[in-house]
Scaffold this motif. Structure first.
Motif, mmCIF file in Angstrom:
data_model
loop_
_atom_site.group_PDB
_atom_site.id
_atom_site.type_symbol
_atom_site.label_atom_id
_atom_site.label_comp_id
_atom_site.label_asym_id
_atom_site.label_seq_id
_atom_site.Cartn_x
_atom_site.Cartn_y
_atom_site.Cartn_z
ATOM 1 N N ARG A 1 -2.904 55.834 -22.850
ATOM 2 C CA ARG A 1 -1.523 55.583 -22.456
ATOM 3 C C ARG A 1 -0.510 56.077 -23.491
ATOM 4 N NH1 ARG A 1 -5.142 53.369 -19.975
ATOM 5 N NH2 ARG A 1 -4.873 52.493 -17.897
ATOM 6 N N ASN B 1 1.565 59.183 -25.427
ATOM 7 C CA ASN B 1 2.123 60.471 -25.024
ATOM 8 C C ASN B 1 1.119 61.594 -25.255
ATOM 9 O OD1 ASN B 1 4.551 59.310 -24.318
ATOM 10 N ND2 ASN B 1 5.446 59.595 -26.368
ATOM 11 N N GLU B 2 1.131 62.568 -24.348
ATOM 12 C CA GLU B 2 0.153 63.647 -24.372
ATOM 13 C C GLU B 2 0.138 64.407 -25.700
ATOM 14 O OE1 GLU B 2 -2.204 64.581 -22.287
ATOM 15 O OE2 GLU B 2 -1.760 62.902 -20.960
ATOM 16 N N ASP B 3 1.316 64.593 -26.312
ATOM 17 C CA ASP B 3 1.360 65.371 -27.549
ATOM 18 C C ASP B 3 0.680 64.661 -28.707
ATOM 19 O OD1 ASP B 3 3.238 63.394 -27.563
ATOM 20 O OD2 ASP B 3 4.762 64.552 -28.666
ATOM 21 N N LYS C 1 -1.779 62.129 -28.027
ATOM 22 C CA LYS C 1 -3.056 61.613 -27.512
ATOM 23 C C LYS C 1 -4.265 62.295 -28.138
ATOM 24 C CE LYS C 1 -5.407 61.114 -23.054
ATOM 25 N NZ LYS C 1 -5.267 61.320 -21.599
#
Length: 477
Positions: free
Chosen positions: A50, A52-54, A56
């Motif tokens: 959960r 943020n992709e940057d 993760k």
């Protein structure tokens, strides 16, 4: 975590760390620090999904080393955690691996094994999802057996005739697919109702089922040649024709077999492979037992020690994060959680190579078990040892009862023997219980008296002489 904790924002929240510890408490006595560590590690898997992709991909798993003598609960915590997590989970001994170039298993094989487990897990889930449709197809195939389809253009009078039930599922395949073979008819619908009501369950039918191919090249499996192993298997399985086997079974059993076969046909294996690899990469757990066996001190360059440091160096890229080739595709190990365990009697964690030490930032020391712990182990867990013996003898109509003072005496003896000899933790209870109940277990089927109460006096009578003779106790307990 449960299956609901897989990376999917629409699924319910997984267990909290407190809930994980509570579940582990049902089976493992004490060792709260270890339970807390694995619970936090599991929860962090869910939290990472959960972020943020940057960020993760930058969050590495916090791998754990559990340190403690044998029999204190290291393996049991991992085993119960695997059932609780329902994530792809593999337990393997580090001592099974050898440095590349020696006879033994390649360290990358653990990732392939984990992927295979994940594929089986996802395939079972997908088969469950298509079970209703598979059941319908199986039902139609069974009706074809009970009432063979009529030929297109056959006389209408023949449509209502019921053929013998003992027919094979052969012939007329083109007709079934392209003809008017399965058009509704009063007889077919009547048979369908009887089939669903279970009134045809005892009839015998002959099925023709696909036969599973047996592995051909298992000779390579344990020689560090797993790549060649699975490539050759796949090549031969694609070349060889599919075999079928005829079986004569009852309708009820045949319906289950046909349902399983139909569900396998409906499952998209490409989708299964992709989901399994994703699950391994995002939620896989590997329990690496006996890691102290490859953490030798200044090793001599001969004998079994020669490959210890080599195994560590081979393990390092797997733990740090690499890509492993499997028969289902490439698997990244960056976010697989590793839980290592070892007694570290001779060596210590600092004897591991520095790079590997750095990949296991959480160190948890498990405590030796006391007499009080033994009493709780005998009585509290769902699978408590005393409950197991009572249940086993109950199958003979034999009632076994332990008094509180008997349990305390057993715990005292276990603690004493562990102090005097090798400390094998809770496993000592198994040897003591077997010796204590040896006579009862042997005579239970023939005894007229079907109830025995085990008290402290009985325990002392059975074990006192063995405890006094230290040489004898070394062999028996």
């Amino acid at each position: 975590m449960t299956r609901k904790s897989q990376p999917d924002g629409n699924k319910p929240r997984p267990f909290t760390p407190r809930e994980v510890v509570s579940e582990l408490d049902k089976y493992v006595i004490g060792q709260q620090n270890a339970k807390r560590s694995v619970a936090i590690a599991l929860r962090n898997r869910w939290r990472r999904q959960r972020v943020n992709e940057d960020l993760k991909d930058e969050i590495a798993p916090k791998n754990i080393i559990m340190i403690g003598p044998t029999g204190v609960g290291k393996t049991e915590i991992a085993r119960r955690l695997s059932k609780l997590a329902q994530s792809p989970f593999l337990k393997i001994e580090a001592s099974k691996f050898t440095e590349v170039g020696y006879v033994g298993r390649d360290v990358e094989s653990m990732i392939r094994d984990l992927t295979e487990l994940a594929v089986n897990m996802v395939r079972a889930e997908e088969m469950e999802n298509v079970m209703v449709k598979a059941r319908e197809s199986a039902e139609e195939r069974m009706l074809d057996l009970l009432l063979p389809p009529v030929r297109q253009g056959a006389a209408a009078a023949d449509a209502g005739k019921e053929e013998p039930a003992e027919v094979t599922e052969t012939g007329n395949s083109e007709e079934r697919l392209h003809g008017d073979a399965r058009r509704p008819s009063p007889t077919r619908e009547k048979l369908r109702q009887l089939l669903r009501a279970g009134k045809l369950d005892d009839r015998m039918v002959e099925l023709e089922l696909a036969q599973r191919q047996q592995p051909i090249v298992e000779i390579f499996a344990n020689a560090g040649m797993e790549d060649m192993d699975f490539n050759l298997k796949e090549m031969f399985n694609n070349i060889l024709p599919k075999k079928t086997k005829r079986r004569k079974v009852k309708v009820s059993e045949g319906l289950e077999l046909l349902t399983e076969e139909e569900s396998q046909k409906l499952v998209d294996m490409d989708k299964v492979s992709a989901l399994a690899i994703e699950r391994v990469e995002e939620a896989g757990i590997i329990f690496l037992d006996e890691i102290d066996k490859i953490a030798g001190r200044e090793s001599s360059h001969s004998g079994p020690d020669v490959s210890r440091e080599g195994v560590q160096r081979d393990l390092l890229p797997i733990v740090e994060g690499t890509t492993v080739n499997s028969r289902y595709g490439m698997v990244k190990t960056d976010h697989i959680l590793f839980i290592a365990a070892g007694a570290f009697h001779v060596s210590k964690p600092s004897d591991l190579i520095p790079e590997l030490q750095g990949r296991f930032p959480i160190r948890v020391e498990l405590e030796a078990l006391s007499k009080g712990d033994f009493i709780r182990i005998l009585t509290e867990p769902k699978n408590a040892l005393i409950k197991q013996y009572e249940a086993l003898l109950e199958t003979e109509g034999f009632r076994l009862t332990f008094t509180e003072d008997a349990i305390a005496e057993i715990a005292e003896i276990a603690s004493l023997v562990n102090q005097r000899m090798e400390n094998i933790g809770a496993r000592r209870l198994h040897t003591i219980m077997e010796r204590l109940l040896d006579e009862i277990s042997f005579e239970a089927p023939d005894r007229s008296e079907k109830e025995v109460v085990i008290d402290a006096k009985y325990v002392r009578e059975k074990l006192a002489e063995i405890i006094k003779d230290e040489d004898l106790s070394r062999y028996i307990l």
